[in-house]
Design a protein around this motif. Structure first.
Motif, short mmCIF file in Angstrom:
data_model
loop_
_atom_site.label_atom_id
_atom_site.label_comp_id
_atom_site.label_asym_id
_atom_site.label_seq_id
_atom_site.Cartn_x
_atom_site.Cartn_y
_atom_site.Cartn_z
N PHE A 225 0.84 -1.18 0.00
CA PHE A 225 0.00 0.00 0.00
C PHE A 225 0.88 1.24 0.00
O PHE A 225 1.85 1.28 0.74
CB PHE A 225 -0.90 -0.01 1.24
N PRO A 226 0.59 2.28 -0.71
CA PRO A 226 -0.45 2.43 -1.74
C PRO A 226 0.14 2.33 -3.12
O PRO A 226 -0.12 3.15 -3.97
CB PRO A 226 -0.94 3.85 -1.47
N PHE A 228 0.32 -0.72 -4.96
CA PHE A 228 0.12 -2.06 -5.51
C PHE A 228 -0.74 -2.12 -6.77
O PHE A 228 -1.04 -3.19 -7.27
CB PHE A 228 -0.50 -2.97 -4.46
N PRO A 232 -3.18 -5.98 -9.20
CA PRO A 232 -4.52 -6.44 -9.56
C PRO A 232 -4.95 -6.00 -10.95
O PRO A 232 -5.91 -6.55 -11.49
CB PRO A 232 -5.42 -5.79 -8.50
N CYS A 287 -6.24 -3.22 2.99
CA CYS A 287 -6.68 -2.84 1.64
C CYS A 287 -6.75 -4.04 0.73
O CYS A 287 -7.69 -4.19 -0.06
CB CYS A 287 -5.72 -1.83 1.04
N LEU A 290 -9.77 -6.28 1.55
CA LEU A 290 -11.04 -5.65 1.16
C LEU A 290 -11.22 -5.70 -0.36
O LEU A 290 -12.33 -5.93 -0.85
CB LEU A 290 -11.08 -4.20 1.65
N GLY A 291 -10.13 -5.51 -1.08
CA GLY A 291 -10.21 -5.63 -2.52
C GLY A 291 -10.69 -7.01 -2.93
O GLY A 291 -11.50 -7.16 -3.85
N ALA A 293 -12.55 -8.96 -1.12
CA ALA A 293 -13.96 -9.10 -0.76
C ALA A 293 -14.86 -8.45 -1.79
O ALA A 293 -16.01 -8.83 -1.97
CB ALA A 293 -14.21 -8.51 0.63
N ALA A 294 -14.33 -7.46 -2.50
CA ALA A 294 -15.16 -6.70 -3.42
C ALA A 294 -15.27 -7.37 -4.79
O ALA A 294 -16.13 -7.00 -5.57
CB ALA A 294 -14.58 -5.30 -3.60
N HIS A 295 -14.42 -8.34 -5.09
CA HIS A 295 -14.39 -8.86 -6.45
C HIS A 295 -15.10 -10.20 -6.60
O HIS A 295 -15.39 -10.89 -5.63
CB HIS A 295 -12.95 -8.93 -6.96
N PHE A 304 -5.75 -9.83 -5.24
CA PHE A 304 -5.82 -8.93 -4.08
C PHE A 304 -5.31 -9.61 -2.81
O PHE A 304 -4.77 -8.96 -1.92
CB PHE A 304 -7.25 -8.43 -3.88
N VAL A 418 -10.05 -13.36 9.10
CA VAL A 418 -11.49 -13.64 8.95
C VAL A 418 -11.95 -13.27 7.54
O VAL A 418 -12.66 -14.03 6.88
CB VAL A 418 -12.31 -12.85 9.99
N LEU A 419 -11.51 -12.10 7.08
CA LEU A 419 -11.94 -11.67 5.75
C LEU A 419 -11.35 -12.56 4.65
O LEU A 419 -11.98 -12.78 3.62
CB LEU A 419 -11.55 -10.21 5.52
N LEU A 421 -10.82 -15.73 5.03
CA LEU A 421 -11.70 -16.89 5.06
C LEU A 421 -12.98 -16.60 4.28
O LEU A 421 -13.46 -17.43 3.50
CB LEU A 421 -12.03 -17.19 6.53
N PHE A 422 -13.48 -15.39 4.47
CA PHE A 422 -14.73 -15.01 3.79
C PHE A 422 -14.55 -15.09 2.27
O PHE A 422 -15.38 -15.68 1.57
CB PHE A 422 -15.12 -13.59 4.21
#
Lengths: 512, 768
Positions: A225-226, A228, A232, A287, A290-291, A293-295, A304, A418-419, A421-422
């Protein structure tokens, strides 16, 4: 075998294989065999290097026999040796995995030589003891990877490759400026010599500017970060084998360069830069995850995650305790194998169904229970589920953080878990569990799966094996960390036993 | 070392079951493996009780605290017996339940691997090992809840269970690492002996809270309770085994395990009692409204888990003793009732209480099992459930503080549990007026479906009949383990006419009343289901997280290359500024050099090229301007006496331009940036960064603290390398490796050019 030969072979083998591959560009079969044999040779040499360094400590040789710091030194400590070996492993797996693509003319006659050249750049980066030479190897890697990214010549690929090459050239420039400043200030480029010259007390504040520039340059290569963005943007576009090798190896070269330079130069002299890295690591973890999780595309999600997990590795580096560095090294080795494998598997899925889009996939658990099992184990290892390798990697970082009472870092590391894993369950549920959507392509392409699956099976074996017998690897990582934290051995190997007149402070942090 | 083989045996059986597909009912043979493990637990029991414990240890990941330390003490042994004993029956039942359906082997294989992990939890004597097994149960639970994974609902609920228990698991990990660091040991038995080290630690509240988070999520304590009823999406053998008898007790188990350390801390009693109390009431009250047999059972499981947690929270010897009696009773009757519910579902095709009734004639064996289990659960004497309830009341009435409130809560909870027990174990068999039910020809399943619940239900009766044996053999040794002192008071069925007995009578009356009013509550089922719940908070959190992730990713990974470059350069500039402000102050710049015409012209030439490249409206022009920049630099090289470098520069530049040309050829024309502020910001940053770097270079050149290597190289050049052209010697001798690398770069660039050319030729011939 002499040390000098052992240190040069990791460069000679891929260079020779690349040239041979160029010569054989019109004979598909022999060229592919050259690729496999060259990579296998690299693995063997790497393992020999590991055995040698683990037995006798840091080994070094001087190119052209010009004494350091006048020529270019090649150096291998345990970390470098391990990286050489694991890069050889990835190359070997990639060469086997590419078999089908090569047979189908999807990669073209350039693939084998380019991949060997890429390996040359990677190995050179691991073994060089010279800052400018490191820059040269980065260039080799960059040009080779740029061309590899464009193989196949799809429009989407070219767009990704352009972002890749432009941002990476930017990083190279920053690196060059940083290296130039170091030379201007200290008058040397040999990293061991830099460490020695820095040891003079009046040099303390010289290192920060170049430190910042090197962190920015290597940080971009590592995907921090920031910086990268290139990763992706480009990793989901090339042929699967290419993105798998990149995903496993390339960011790790940046990580390796950060480890090497920070322990040799600014860790001891400018610990404030470690705090900077620490903050960057936490932001990178969050970051990245979260990226993911968003895709909704396998390779994008996995890309990500590379970013996120580089955060873990760098966090270990920033903590600079023996257990933390050992954790970083273990994490790096585990992650190279695992990430390559996850990209391999997404390539397998792509091969079967022609897409990596989660919305258009489904039903693979029923149709391919074996592949589903391979993916499940890899994905949950990435998420840090015990007793797979990812758990121990995460555990080491958590333990190191707890040891330093770094509550925030531990909390973020666990939350990121956790994320992770999600998003891994997201892939699992969409690609493997749910039934395929009705309009989706469900005519499975089962032909030619085996060459792709051999490396996957082997790598899953490694992630399980690292979970069960990884204690030995971790012990090795601890020994490697010890070398990093006490640069004296490295410096003496490069510059000779009398090189150190003043005191070379260890890089390690004292436990509170 | 014998301690290893029960776990390994069951794990091995799981692996076998995944590959060896036994037909139909023969799958019940897999029960032999857990059966053997159960027999081993039973046979080891005298040794465990007599000598205190069995231990075994092998090395694993010492650096990270992990050793494979196993320890079978009476407390873990009791749980081990439940896990393997109930597990054996479950495997038999599952074979019957899955007969004629696909996936039976997969189910049994997963049940077995879960069983191995659960057995691991109760006999692990190392914190990391415990956690390894703990996570394995979460993962197998995920796979089992999602067993019917083609249904979206099953996938969603599997994920929910995994995320809730997984998050708690990570909290547990953090708590245990902290515990280990404070106690200076990873071995649980050793930590238990160093309790005072832990209680003296300033981090004690943190340790407790983190471990409680792990335990509460696993044992579905309020506010994490919602995943458990949802986990009923799993096949019934799974619900019976994981989500009532064993896995959900893992949380309660570790609370008991660590209670010797934390007992006495205010951070322990308060949260544990309150969580238990709320869970008890929430579970029991919400259970009233349920109309699905499995959901009813799930809510009573919640209630019972709450009760057990609350009892551990009280922490007195009596409370812990009640907890153990209640726990054994519950494991027996609840697994039995689940299997009965599954049997009913299997025989009639429904679990809806509105449809069920009058099954006693057609399902006699299931009826007997159901009745016995329900009586134990309701607390009729002489079932074990009765003894458990008596002890609960005894605990409640003897509390020092707030005794009436807690006893009242226990009373209400037990009344509701009584009513719910009858709804599952009695109502489907005996309620009248459901003749329509019988038209679907409900039938008894095979013996594999009714024998296992019957065995468990009868055991509940037998243990109740011989309370002294039950107490002395099972309860007291385990109790001694978790209280840390040896316990001798016998268990008794009859305590005389005491307050607990009167409360038991009140429970019967209240329970019967609630049972009779059942339809009143059932009618309100839909309304209760749609009212606000904690689960909605979970949903919102998840949706919000994904939404935030999308926004955040959109914001930083927007897709525009110039934006990325802006951020990269901007971030670097910021870091450099930060460094100056924080440490060095601004560099002092002085200029001592002279201006020669050729370099000045070359510099201006270069700058013009750069500016043209920046403002060009077409990619081609920009690219050519870049070539101009390269030429300018070449001139500089020539001027400073490095013709070799100049040639290299020229070559590389030329190749790069060609290479980029081929790429750019396929890209759309430059979109003019509409926003003038962005253009201004880009320009400002570029100029600023350029000046910053120039200043840095200048200041670095002014420092000349050590002799530079280059100066030595210049001296060595002729003397040792026999070359007068120093640059040349550096390139081909001193730093030949660099040159080798650069040659490779050129070669690769050439390969790239040919590849792109070949590809574009191919494409244009395709287009023709």
């Amino acid at each position: 075998m002499s040390d000098a030969l052992l240190l040069f072979l990791p460069l000679v083998v891929p260079a020779a294989a690349a040239v041979l591959g160029l010569v054989l560009r019109t004979c598909k079969g022999p060229q592919a065999i050259v690729g496999v044999l060259g990579s296998a040779g690299l693995l063997v040499v790497g393992l020999m290097l590991v055995a040698r360094t683990d037995a006798v400590g840091v080994i070094a040789t001087q190119s052209g026999l010009w004494p350091a710091p006048f020529g270019i030194s090649l150096v291998a400590d345990r970390l470098a040796a391990a990286m050489v070996a694991v890069a050889g492993l990835v190359a070997l797996a990639g060469s086997i995995y590419a078999w089908r693509d090569l047979a189908d003319d999807k990669l073209g006659p350039q693939f084998v030589p380019l991949m060997q050249f890429l390996m040359l750049g990677v190995q050179g980066s691991f073994l060089t003891g010279d800052l400018f030479n490191l820059y040269v190897w980065f260039e080799v890697m960059l040009v080779a990877s740029f061309v590899l990214l464009t193989l196949g010549n799809q429009r989407q690929q070219l767009e990704g490759a352009l972002k890749y090459v432009v941002l990476n050239i930017l990083a190279s420039s920053l690196f060059l400026i940083g290296a130039g400043l170091i030379y201007a200030k200290l008058g040397t480029l040999n990293m061991a010599d830099v460490a020695v010259r820095l040891a003079h007390p009046e040099q303390t504040d010289l290192v920060r500017t170049s430190g910042v520039l090197l962190i920015a340059a290597f940080g971009l290569k590592a995907g921090l970060f920031p910086l990268f963005f290139w990763l992706p943007s480009s990793y989901h576009t090339p042929r699967p084998v290419v993105s798998a090798i990149f995903a496993g190896l390339l960011t790790k070269v940046g990580v390796y360069a950060l480890m090497r330079t920070s322990t040799l130069t600014f860790a001891a002299k400018a610990p404030v830069l470690l705090e900077l890295i620490y903050v960057i690591a936490l932001l990178t973890m969050v970051c990245g995850v979260l990226g993911a999780a968003a895709h909704f595309d396998m390779r994008r999600i996995l890309s990500f995650h590379i970013v996120s997990q580089i955060g873990y590795i760098i966090l270990g580096l920033a903590m600079m305790t023996p257990i933390a560095i050992a954790g970083s090294i273990f994490y790096t080795l585990h992650h190279i194998v695992l990430k390559t494998n996850l990209f391999f598997l997404s390539g397998v899925v792509n091969h079967i169904r022609g897409t990596n889009d989660l919305a258009r996939l489904g039903g693979l658990a029923k149709a391919f229970p074996g592949i589903a099992t391979l993916f499940f184990i890899s994905a949950f290892s990435l998420a840090g589920i015990p007793p797979l390798s990812g758990f121990w990697a995460k555990m080491a970082i958590v333990l190191a953080g707890m040891d330093l009472r770094a509550w925030g870092a531990v909390g973020i590391a666990l939350g990121t878990g956790v994320l992770t894993l999600f998003s891994m369950t997201k892939i699992w549920a969409e690609v493997f569990w749910k039934s395929a959507p009705e309009d989706a392509n469900t005519t499975d392409n089962r032909s030619g799966l085996w060459p792709m699956l051999i490396p996957c099976v082997a790598f899953v074996g490694i992630t399980i094996g690292l979970g069960i017998w990884g204690g030995h690897v971790f012990a090795f990582a601890e020994r490697a960390a010890e070398q990093l934290l006490n640069p004296r051995e490295y410096i003496e190997a490069v510059l000779g036993p009398d090189a150190i007149t003043g005191e070379v402070p260890g890089a390690g942090r004292v436990r509170p | 070392m014998t301690l290893f083989w029960p776990v390994l045996l069951i794990a091995f059986a799981s692996l076998l079951a995944a590959f060896v597909r036994l037909p139909g009912q023969w799958k019940a043979l897999w029960a032999v493996f857990p059966g053997a493990a159960f027999a081993w637990v039973v046979l080891s029991w005298p040794a465990v009780v007599g000598e205190g414990e069995l231990m075994a240890s092998i090395a694993w990941f010492e650096q990270l605290g992990a050793t494979v330390d196993l320890r079978l003490d009476a407390y873990g042994g009791l749980m081990a017996g439940l896990v393997t004993g109930v597990g054996t029956l479950i495997i038999v039942y599952a074979a019957g339940y899955m007969e004629g359906q696909p996936g039976g082997s997969r189910l049994i294989s997963m049940l077995l691997i879960f069983m191995a992990a659960m057995l691991g939890i109760v006999i692990a004597d190392n914190l990391v090992l415990l956690f390894v097994f703990w996570e394995l149960t979460s993962i197998t639970s995920y796979l089992l809840v999602g067993f019917n994974h083609e249904k979206e609902d099953a996938r969603k609920k599997a994920l929910q269970a995994l995320l809730v228990t997984g998050t708690g698991g990570l909290a547990l990990l953090a708590g245990m690492v902290l515990l280990a660091l404070e106690a200076g040991s990873w071995q649980i038995s050793e930590i238990l002996q160093r309790g005072d080290l832990v209680t003296a630690s300033p981090y004690l509240p943190g340790i407790i809270v983190l471990i409680l988070l792990g335990a509460f999520t696993k044992s579905a304590q309020f506010p994490f309770h919602f995943w458990l009823p949802n986990a009923m999406a799993a096949p019934t053998p799974v619900s019976a085994f994981l989500h009532s008898a064993t896995m959900v007790k893992a949380g309660v188990f570790i609370l008991g395990r660590f209670s010797p350390i934390f007992n006495g801390s205010e951070w322990w009693h308060g949260p544990v009692v309150v969580a238990g109390l709320v869970t008890l009431l929430v579970g029991a009250i919400l259970g009233l409204f349920q109309t699905d047999l499995k959901k009813i059972l799930a809510y009573t499981t919640l209630a019972v888990l709450g009760m057990l947690t609350m009892l551990i929270g009280f922490g007195s010897d009596l409370a812990l003793k009640s907890m153990l009696v209640f726990l054994i009773g519950h494991a027996l009757y609840k697994a039995a009732l689940f299997m009965v519910a599954g049997g009913i579902d299997h025989g009639t095709g429904t679990r809806d209480v509105w449809k069920l009734g009058g099954l006693s004639a057609v399902m006699p064996f299931t009826m007997v099992a159901g009745a016995l289990a329900a009586f134990s659960k309701a607390g009729f004497p002489p079932f074990l459930g009765f003894i458990g309830k008596e002890y609960v009341y005894k605990t409640g009435t003897s509390l020092d503080t707030l005794a009436p409130i807690f006893t009242g809560a226990m009373l209400l909870g037990n009344m509701l549990i009584f009513a719910l027990a009858l709804k599952v174990g009695w109502y489907p068999f005996w309620s009248k007026g459901k003749e329509a039910m019988l038209e679907g020809h409900p039938h008894e399943g095979g013996w594999m479906m009714w024998l296992p619940p019957l065995v468990l239900a009868v055991l509940g009766l037998v243990f109740g009949f011989i309370p002294v044996w039950t107490g002395d053999t099972l309860v007291l040794p385990a109790l001694s383990e978790i209280t840390g002192k040896s316990m001798h008071e016998h268990l008794a069925l009859w305590h005389g006419i005491t307050l607990p007995l009167i409360l038991s009578l009140v429970t019967f009356v209240g329970g019967v009343l609630f049972y009779r009013a059942r339809e009143f509550f059932w009618r309100k089922h839909d309304r209760v289901e749609s009212s606000p719940k904690v689960e909605h908070a979970y949903d919102r959190l998840l949706v919000g997280m994904v939404k935030f992730a999308k926004r955040q990713t959109q914001a930083i990974q927007g897709g525009s290359l110039s934006r990325y470059m802006f951020i990269v350069v901007g971030a670097t500039a910021l870091l450099l500024l930060w460094k100056f402000v924080r440490f060095d102050g601004w560099p002092e710049l002085t200029w001592e050099g002279r201006l020669a015409p050729i370099p000045v012209i070359a510099c201006i030439w270069t700058m013009v090229g750069a500016i043209v490249a920046a403002v060009a409206k077409r990619r081609l022009i920009a690219l050519l301007a870049m070539g101009v920049v390269g030429l300018g630099i070449t001139v500089l090289f020539v001027n400073f006496g490095a013709p070799d470098l100049a040639i290299t520069q020229l070559l590389v530049d030329g190749l790069t331009v060609v290479l980029l040309l081929l790429v750019i050829y396929r890209l759309p024309p430059i979109k003019a940036e509409a926003n003038r502020w962005i253009i201004r910001a880009d320009a400002a940053l570029s100029v600023f960064f350029g000046m910053l770097i120039a200043a840095l270079t200048l200041s670095a050149m002014q420092l000349h603290v050590v002799e530079r290597v280059g100066e030595t190289l210049a001296q060595m050049s002729y003397a040792e390398a026999y070359g007068r052209n120093v640059v040349n010697v550096i390139l081909v001798d001193f730093r030949a490796l660099d040159t080798f690398g650069e040659i490779i770069v050129l070669a690769i660039a050439a390969i790239g050019v040919t590849a792109l050319l070949a590809a574009s030729k191919e494409r244009s011939s395709d287009e023709d």
